[in-house]
Design a protein around this motif. Structure first.
Motif, PDB file in Angstrom:
ATOM      1  N   GLN A 123       0.839  -1.208   0.000  1.00 51.61           N
ATOM      2  CA  GLN A 123       0.000   0.000   0.000  1.00 51.61           C
ATOM      3  C   GLN A 123       0.871   1.255   0.000  1.00 51.61           C
ATOM      4  N   MET A 124       1.930   1.252   0.847  1.00 44.69           N
ATOM      5  CA  MET A 124       2.816   2.415   0.903  1.00 44.69           C
ATOM      6  C   MET A 124       3.596   2.582  -0.408  1.00 44.69           C
ATOM      7  N   TYR A 157      -7.886  -7.063  -0.818  1.00 46.58           N
ATOM      8  CA  TYR A 157      -7.369  -6.317   0.325  1.00 46.58           C
ATOM      9  C   TYR A 157      -8.153  -5.018   0.487  1.00 46.58           C
ATOM     10  N   LEU A 158      -8.474  -4.329  -0.621  1.00 43.65           N
ATOM     11  CA  LEU A 158      -9.227  -3.088  -0.525  1.00 43.65           C
ATOM     12  C   LEU A 158     -10.653  -3.348  -0.034  1.00 43.65           C
ATOM     13  N   ASP A 159     -11.165  -4.519  -0.412  1.00 42.88           N
ATOM     14  CA  ASP A 159     -12.532  -4.834   0.030  1.00 42.88           C
ATOM     15  C   ASP A 159     -12.585  -5.210   1.501  1.00 42.88           C
ATOM     16  N   THR A 160     -11.550  -5.896   2.015  1.00 37.95           N
ATOM     17  CA  THR A 160     -11.602  -6.443   3.368  1.00 37.95           C
ATOM     18  C   THR A 160     -10.725  -5.678   4.358  1.00 37.95           C
ATOM     19  N   GLY A 161      -9.655  -5.057   3.882  1.00 38.82           N
ATOM     20  CA  GLY A 161      -8.717  -4.390   4.777  1.00 38.82           C
ATOM     21  C   GLY A 161      -7.798  -5.357   5.486  1.00 38.82           C
ATOM     22  N   LEU A 166      -1.450  -8.922   1.836  1.00 37.59           N
ATOM     23  CA  LEU A 166      -0.362  -8.268   1.118  1.00 37.59           C
ATOM     24  C   LEU A 166       0.954  -8.966   1.442  1.00 37.59           C
ATOM     25  N   PRO A 167       1.764  -9.298   0.461  1.00 35.50           N
ATOM     26  CA  PRO A 167       3.052  -9.962   0.715  1.00 35.50           C
ATOM     27  C   PRO A 167       4.031  -8.984   1.359  1.00 35.50           C
TER      28      PRO A 167
END
Length: 701
Positions: A123-124, A157-161, A166-167
Motif C-alpha cells: 500500500q505504501m 485487500y481493498l474490500d476487506t482491509g 499483502l506480501p
C-alpha cells in the motif's frame, strides 16, 4: 524537571535499547550509516547502501556490505580506510536507519524507485508511486524478488482491509501493477464508463468489433441490432477507417459491406444480417486502392497525396488544399494536369498567385494532378531539367550551365542567374542561338551599349526555352598567344601595323577612337613616320585610305585632324627612314646635283627650300649656288615650270619672301661650277627659259 530534558532522556533510553537490535540485524540496500572521522569533511554526510549492496567511501571506492552485520561492516570499513588514513582511533560507525529500496512499475502514475521505512508494505509503495491509474488490474498484482514472482489480490485487500493478504516487502523488491485486458493495446485516457464500453458480451454469442473503431470490443448480441448499431456501440469509426470495404463474418461466410454506399442511398437491403458470434472488421483507409467515377488523384510534392472523391463544383485549389497544399520542395511553376484522355495541361500556380494568370483549368473526375519536385541547381544530374524547359548559357560567365526558364524572365535575369559576365567577357557581342522548326539562327545583341545607354526593356531579345546564350571572351594579348585571335570576330576588330609597340588585332567598339587603339598597341615607336600615317577604311562598299599627320595633331591638339575609325579598319604607321625608293615620287622632292646627299626627301607645307637643302646635307664646295634650279610639277593644267634661285645673294641679303615655293613632286637641281662652260652658260640664262629646254637638260644629266 523540564519537559525538554525528559524527552531527551527518553530518547537516549530508547537508543540504548534499539541500538543492539540495529547492530545485530543484517545490512541491506537502502540502509543509511553514519561514518565519522573527525577533521575529514568528506565524512560529514551519511552513507547509504546502494542497490548493489555497496558503500562508496572517499579515497577508497566501493565495498560490498550487503548481508553483513554492523560489526562486520565496521571491521571491513576500517580495513579499507587504513591504507589511506593513518589515525582511525576516533573513527565511529553507526547505523542511522534501515530503509527499503522498492521499485514500483506498471499502471501507476509515477513508476520508479522509492525508499520506504522498514515496516513499509505494498500500500505504501503504490502511494509513493502516485497511486494507480485507470485501467490497472487489481486482482492480479505481482511482487517480484529476483526470479520469484508472487501474485496477490489487491482488490480483495481493498474490500476487506486484511493486511495479511499483502506480501511482505524486502529491499530490491519490484511491485508490478498489470493493465486490465479490457483496455486493449492502445494507451488512451478514459474513465470507468469508457472502460466498460469496451465490451459486455460473453465469448460465445458476443459480436466482436475491431479495427478502425474508437472502442473495439465484444458486445452482447441482441436481436434486431444492425451493423450500424454495433459500430455505434464501438464508438463509431475513426477518421482512418476504410468504410467502403468493411468485412463481416457470419459463421464461415465472409462478406463486404459498403457503409458509404448505404449512407448515400439509405437502402436497408445493403445491411448484412448479423448472427450470434459474428465478427466485424473495419480496415484502414490506406490499405485499399480508391477508385471510382468521381475520384481525383493528386501526387507528388503535397503533404497528403492520394485519391480524393470530387464533388460538383470542386476547383483545383479545393483539391490542392484538401491534400495539404504543396510542400517546400514543390515546383509550383511546372504542375501537370493529366486528363483521362491522355492529354497533359501545364499549370503555373506561382504565376496565378502573383496575378499573372487569371484562371486555372477545371479538374474533372478521373484526372490526376502531378506536382514535381523543385529542381536543385546543385544537383549533378542536369537531366532533372527537361530540354524543353531549359536555356543553355555558355562562354565568359561565372557559372555556365543549363538553367530552368520561365517566360517571366528576361535576358538580364538569365545572365544574372549564371553569375554574370566574368572579367574577360565581351558583352558587346552576346550571341543568342534561337531554334525554330529544327533550324538554329544566331543573332547578336550589344549588351554593353544597353547597359551604358539604357533603353526600353522591350528591346531586349526574347528568350525562350531551348535557346542557347553564348557570351564570347575577349582575345588575349596578341603578343602572348596569337592563336586566341580566332575567338574574336573580324567585325569587332581594328588592325594596326607598322611602327607601333605591339602591332596586331584589337577588340574595338564605337565608344573608342583612334588614340584609344593606338594606345592599346603601346603607341608609336621612335622610328615611326608620324606625318604619313595611313588608315584603310574597309567598312564601306569600296575601300578608301585616309592620310593622317599625327605629328601635327600632337603639335596642335586639334581633334578634327583624327579620322573616324570603325571595326574592320586598318591603321599603318610607316618607318621614318625607309629607302627613298619605297616613297612614291608624288610624295617626295628630288634633290640633284652638287649636294652632299642627293635623293628623294619627304616634304611638307611647313618646310622651305632652306630646310630641304639642310636635310640633304647642304651644297658641296663646287656647287654653283647662284643659279639653283627649282622645277615645279604641273598644277591645274599649267604644265611644268622652272625657275632659278640665287642662294649666294639670299645669304647676303636674306628675304624669305623671295624663296621659291616647293610642293611634293618638285625637283631641285644644284649645278656644279666645275662643269665646262656651265657657269658661262648659266650667267646668260634667264628666268624665262622655256620649261622644255630645262627639263631636257635635267633629263640628260
Amino acid at each position: 524537571m523540564k519537559r525538554s530534558a525528559i524527552k531527551g532522556l527518553i530518547g537516549f533510553i530508547l537508543l540504548l535499547f534499539t541500538y543492539p537490535l540495529l547492530a545485530a540485524s543484517l545490512l541491506s540496500p537502502g540502509d543509511r550509516l553514519a561514518i565519522i572521522q573527525p577533521g575529514e569533511p568528506a565524512f560529514e554526510q551519511p552513507f547509504q547502501i546502494n542497490k548493489q549492496g555497496e558503500l562508496v567511501l572517499p579515497e577508497v571506492g566501493s565495498i560490498n556490505v550487503m548481508g553483513k552485520t554492523l560489526s562486520q561492516a565496521d571491521e571491513m570499513i576500517r580495513h579499507a580506510l587504513k591504507p589511506v588514513y593513518k589515525n582511525l582511533s576516533q573513527l565511529t560507525i553507526s547505523l542511522l536507519e534501515k530503509r527499503l529500496l522498492i521499485s514500483v512499475m506498471g499502471y501507476v502514475k509515477k513508476p520508479g524507485n522509492y525508499e520506504l521505512s522498514p515496516d513499509g508494505n505494498v500500500q505504501m509503495a503504490i502511494d509513493a508511486a502516485g497511486g494507480l491509474v485507470p485501467g490497472a488490474q487489481l486482482n492480479n498484482m505481482q511482487v517480484r524478488r529476483k526470479n520469484d514472482v508472487s501474485n496477490f489480490d489487491y482488490k480483495r485487500y481493498l474490500d476487506t482491509g486484511d493486511a495479511s493478504l499483502l506480501p511482505p516487502l524486502e529491499s530490491l523488491d519490484v511491485v508490478f501493477v498489470p493493465a486490465s485486458p479490457l483496455i486493449g493495446n492502445v494507451q488512451i485516457d478514459f474513465d470507468a464508463a469508457t472502460l466498460a464500453a469496451g465490451g459486455d458480451g460473453d465469448t460465445e454469442k458476443a459480436i466482436k468489433v475491431f479495427g478502425e473503431v474508437n472502442n473495439p470490443g465484444a458486445f452482447s448480441f441482441k436481436s434486431g441490432n444492425s451493423i450500424v448499431d454495433l459500430l455505434m456501440r464501438a464508438g463509431g469509426v475513426t477518421r482512418f477507417a476504410g468504410v467502403e470495404r468493411i468485412r463481416v463474418i457470419n459463421g464461415s461466410s465472409p462478406e463486404l459491406f459498403d457503409l458509404k454506399a448505404y449512407l448515400d442511398s439509405g437502402n436497408n437491403k445493403l445491411l448484412p444480417n448479423l448472427a450470434p458470434g459474428a465478427t466485424i472488421f473495419v480496415p484502414k483507409d490506406e490499405e485499399q486502392i480508391k477508385k471510382g467515377a468521381r475520384t481525383i488523384y493528386i501526387m507528388g510534392e503535397v503533404f497528403k497525396p492520394g485519391a480524393y472523391e470530387g464533388r460538383e463544383g470542386d476547383t483545383f485549389l479545393d483539391i490542392l488544399a484538401n491534400a495539404g497544399g504543396p510542400t517546400r520542395y514543390a515546383e509550383s511553376r511546372q504542375i501537370k494536369l493529366l486528363r483521362t484522355n491522355g492529354s497533359v495541361e501545364p499549370i503555373d500556380l506561382q504565376a496565378y498567385t502573383e496575378g499573372l494568370k487569371t484562371d486555372l483549368p477545371i479538374v474533372k473526375p478521373g484526372d490526376a494532378i502531378f506536382i514535381p519536385e523543385k529542381t536543385d541547381m546543385n544537383e549533378k544530374s542536369w537531366l532533372k531539367v527537361a530540354p524543353g524547359r531549359a536555356v543553355m548559357v555558355m562562354g565568359a560567365v561565372l557559372i555556365p550551365g543549363r538553367y530552368e526558364w520561365s517566360d517571366e524572365m528576361s535576358l538580364l535575369d538569365l545572365i544574372a542567374h549564371a553569375g554574370g559576365p566574368n572579367e574577360r567577357a565581351d558583352i558587346a557581342k552576346v550571341q543568342i542561338l534561337t531554334t525554330q522548326d529544327g533550324q538554329a539562327t544566331p543573332t547578336i545583341f550589344d549588351l554593353d551599349k544597353f547597359l551604358h545607354q539604357g533603353g526600353s526593356l522591350s528591346s531586349l531579345p526574347k528568350i525562350r526555352a531551348g535557346f542557347t546564350i553564348m557570351v564570347p571572351e575577349l582575345p588575349t594579348d596578341p603578343s602572348d598567344n596569337k592563336s586566341q585571335w580566332v575567338r574574336q570576330s573580324p567585325d569587332s576588330s581594328i588592325y594596326i601595323f607598322g611602327q607601333v609597340g605591339a602591332p596586331g588585332r584589337y577588340a574595338f567598339n564605337e565608344q573608342l577612337g583612334f588614340i584609344d587603339i593606338l594606345s592599346a598597341a603601346d603607341g608609336p615607336t621612335a622610328a615611326a613616320d608620324l606625318r604619313n600615317v595611313r588608315i584603310a577604311h574597309r567598312n564601306g562598299s569600296n575601300a578608301r585610305v585616309t592620310k593622317l599627320d599625327l605629328a601635327l595633331y600632337f603639335e596642335t591638339g586639334d581633334e578634327n585632324l583624327l579620322p573616324k575609325v570603325l571595326p574592320g579598319d586598318s591603321i599603318y604607321l610607316p618607318e621614318k627612314n625607309r629607302p627613298w625608293l619605297d616613297e612614291p615620287k608624288e610624295n617626295t622632292i628630288r634633290v640633284l646635283g652638287a649636294i652632299a646627299r642627293p635623293g628623294r626627301y619627304r616634304f611638307n607645307s611647313s618646310m622651305t627650300l632652306l630646310d630641304l637643302l639642310a636635310e640633304a646635307g647642304g651644297p658641296t664646295g663646287s656647287a654653283y649656288i647662284k643659279k639653283i634650279v627649282v622645277i615645279n610639277m604641273a598644277v591645274s593644267g599649267q604644265g611644268d615650270q622652272a625657275r632659278t634661285f640665287d642662294l649666294d645673294k639670299f645669304a647676303k641679303e636674306p628675304d624669305f619672301s623671295q624663296l621659291p615655293v616647293l610642293r611634293e613632286g618638285d625637283t631641285v637641281f644644284i649645278p656644279d661650277s666645275q662643269s665646262s662652260n656651265w657657269a658661262i652658260f648659266m650667267d646668260g640664262m634667264k628666268d624665262i627659259l622655256t620649261t622644255i629646254s630645262v627639263v631636257a637638260l635635267v633629263g640628260s644629266l
